[in-house]
Write a protein that holds these residues in place. Structure first.
Motif, PDB file in Angstrom:
ATOM      1  N   SER A   1      24.388  65.717 -34.276  1.00 21.18           N
ATOM      2  CA  SER A   1      24.814  64.570 -33.480  1.00 21.18           C
ATOM      3  C   SER A   1      25.373  63.535 -34.437  1.00 21.18           C
ATOM      4  O   SER A   1      24.632  62.924 -35.209  1.00 21.18           O
TER       5      SER A   1
ATOM      6  N   ASN B   1      29.146  60.860 -35.199  1.00 24.07           N
ATOM      7  CA  ASN B   1      30.493  60.457 -34.810  1.00 24.07           C
ATOM      8  C   ASN B   1      31.459  61.076 -35.813  1.00 24.07           C
ATOM      9  O   ASN B   1      31.707  60.538 -36.888  1.00 24.07           O
TER      10      ASN B   1
ATOM     11  N   GLN C   1      27.932  70.442 -31.272  1.00 29.35           N
ATOM     12  CA  GLN C   1      27.880  69.016 -31.522  1.00 29.35           C
ATOM     13  C   GLN C   1      27.616  68.287 -30.214  1.00 29.35           C
ATOM     14  O   GLN C   1      28.178  68.658 -29.174  1.00 29.35           O
TER      15      GLN C   1
ATOM     16  N   TYR D   1      27.242  64.117 -29.114  1.00 26.11           N
ATOM     17  CA  TYR D   1      27.163  62.723 -29.553  1.00 26.11           C
ATOM     18  C   TYR D   1      27.445  61.821 -28.368  1.00 26.11           C
ATOM     19  O   TYR D   1      28.536  61.854 -27.800  1.00 26.11           O
TER      20      TYR D   1
ATOM     21  N   ASP E   1      20.855  59.770 -27.961  1.00 24.50           N
ATOM     22  CA  ASP E   1      21.011  60.867 -28.921  1.00 24.50           C
ATOM     23  C   ASP E   1      19.653  61.266 -29.500  1.00 24.50           C
ATOM     24  O   ASP E   1      19.361  62.452 -29.675  1.00 24.50           O
TER      25      ASP E   1
ATOM     26  N   PHE F   1      20.379  64.173 -36.182  1.00 23.23           N
ATOM     27  CA  PHE F   1      21.238  63.015 -35.927  1.00 23.23           C
ATOM     28  C   PHE F   1      21.661  62.447 -37.275  1.00 23.23           C
ATOM     29  O   PHE F   1      20.823  62.277 -38.164  1.00 23.23           O
TER      30      PHE F   1
ATOM     31  N   TYR G   1      23.980  59.288 -39.151  1.00 18.59           N
ATOM     32  CA  TYR G   1      24.905  58.151 -39.235  1.00 18.59           C
ATOM     33  C   TYR G   1      24.922  57.717 -40.688  1.00 18.59           C
ATOM     34  O   TYR G   1      24.185  56.846 -41.109  1.00 18.59           O
TER      35      TYR G   1
END
Ligand code: FDP
Length: 332
Positions: A214, A216, A241, A243, A250, A261, A263
């Motif tokens: 997950s 971007n 995937q 997201y 998420d 996940f 980021y």
């Protein structure tokens, strides 16, 4: 659920009181605090549910401390939490994503116990399009080593491993609360007909592995090499995937289904985007309580010593084996 099974339910309130019974040092103050949280999130959920018909959609025209556009519902959620928690006598300080400074409610010399940190409405850029949003919270004990004349802000600047409790509410197709006081993660579903969060799953465990990531991916070219290698390998291995772009949503899916996940640091957010104190730490506490891991790519998230209230951090969390796989690429 029939009438008879309704008499067998366990509400979140009962559950907290039962948990409290297993801690000889716990007092009713803690469950009273968490009841402020359940009340606030029920009020927020009623606004989120009616968002299209109440005049609560859209932006206020202001920017928050993060330089992001403030949505009307952000403010409603923030004010609701401030009000519902502000009157709990043992809460001394409230820290919100929406407010630059902590709200110091009690005198440093007072007999208060807790600091509550929260993101009132996480994922708020999804509100106007009817996609899941959530509330995240973290509870810390006041620091007893802090002198009365020192800046009270330091009560909030504690590493995540010191959290007494953490949780979130996801306002999704149903409204679900997950919380932990360090004795596992427990999940409750809001039953609107009785206005109560009802126990749906005790001691939730995140699957050890899960072939979903997950992230971007629009930012992938600005990720470090290790992350790019991991994502390429995941594709080769047939991962999926998913997201949503609301951390709570998420996270909720990963907690139940497994996966990871991510980021990381990006060009736009060189220190990561998510906030350490009221996003990363509570989620790290929950995922570890569920048997998973949370790292910033270099160290365990909950060992990070925060320097400021709205500090950001890169975040990788989820199933133990998946996080370890990512980590392996980051050190190679
Ligand atoms: P939002 O900006 O909509 O409030 O922390 C904020 C957050 O959402 C998280 O909920 C979400 O995981 C992340 O930002 C999404 O960021 P990107 O749009 O950069 O993917």
């Amino acid at each position: 659920m029939n009438l008879d099974s309704l008499s067998q339910i366990t509400t979140v309130q009962q559950h907290i009181l039962e948990q409290q019974g297993t801690h000889p040092t716990a007092t009713g103050a803690f469950s009273w605090l968490l009841s402020g949280m359940t009340l606030a999130t029920k009020i927020i959920e009623s606004q989120v549910r009616r968002a299209g018909v109440l005049d609560v959609l859209g932006e206020t025209g202001d920017e928050n401390v993060q330089g992001e556009q403030v949505k009307k519902l952000d403010i409603i959620a923030n004010n609701t939490l401030m009000r519902c928690l502000g009157y709990r006598e043992d809460v001394g300080i409230l820290v919100s994503e929406e407010e630059e400074e902590p709200r110091v409610l009690k005198a440093p010399t007072g007999d208060w116990k807790y600091v509550v940190l929260f993101d009132p409405l996480d994922g708020s850029s999804n509100i106007d399009v009817n996609v899941n949003v959530g509330t995240i919270f973290s509870v810390l004990q006041r620091r007893h080593d802090l002198a009365y004349d020192q800046d009270q802000l330091h009560h909030a600047l504690q590493p995540g491993y010191k959290q007494l409790a953490a949780g979130y509410v996801v306002y999704g197709s149903s409204t679900v609360m997950a919380y932990s006081t360090g004795e596992g993660v427990h999940m409750f579903t809001l039953m609107p007909e009785i206005g109560a969060y009802v126990l749906s799953q005790e001691h939730v465990k995140v699957p050890d592995e899960g072939k979903t990531y997950s992230v971007n991916e629009a930012y992938v070219k600005t990720f470090g090499d290790g992350y790019q290698t991991y994502l390429n390998q995941a594709k080769d291995e047939g991962y999926s995937q998913r997201y949503i772009g609301s951390l709570v949503a998420d996270f909720h899916r990963i907690l139940l289904r497994g996966g990871v996940f991510l980021y990381p640091e990006t060009k736009q957010s060189p220190n990561g985007k998510l906030r350490l104190l009221y996003e990363a730490n509570p989620m790290a506490f929950l995922i570890e309580q569920a048997g998973g891991l949370a790292t910033d790519g270099k160290m365990r998230v909950m060992d990070k010593m925060p320097q400021s209230l709205h500090e950001r951090t890169p975040l990788v969390l989820g199933s133990k084996k998946e996080v370890e796989k990512v980590q392996k690429h980051l050190v190679d």
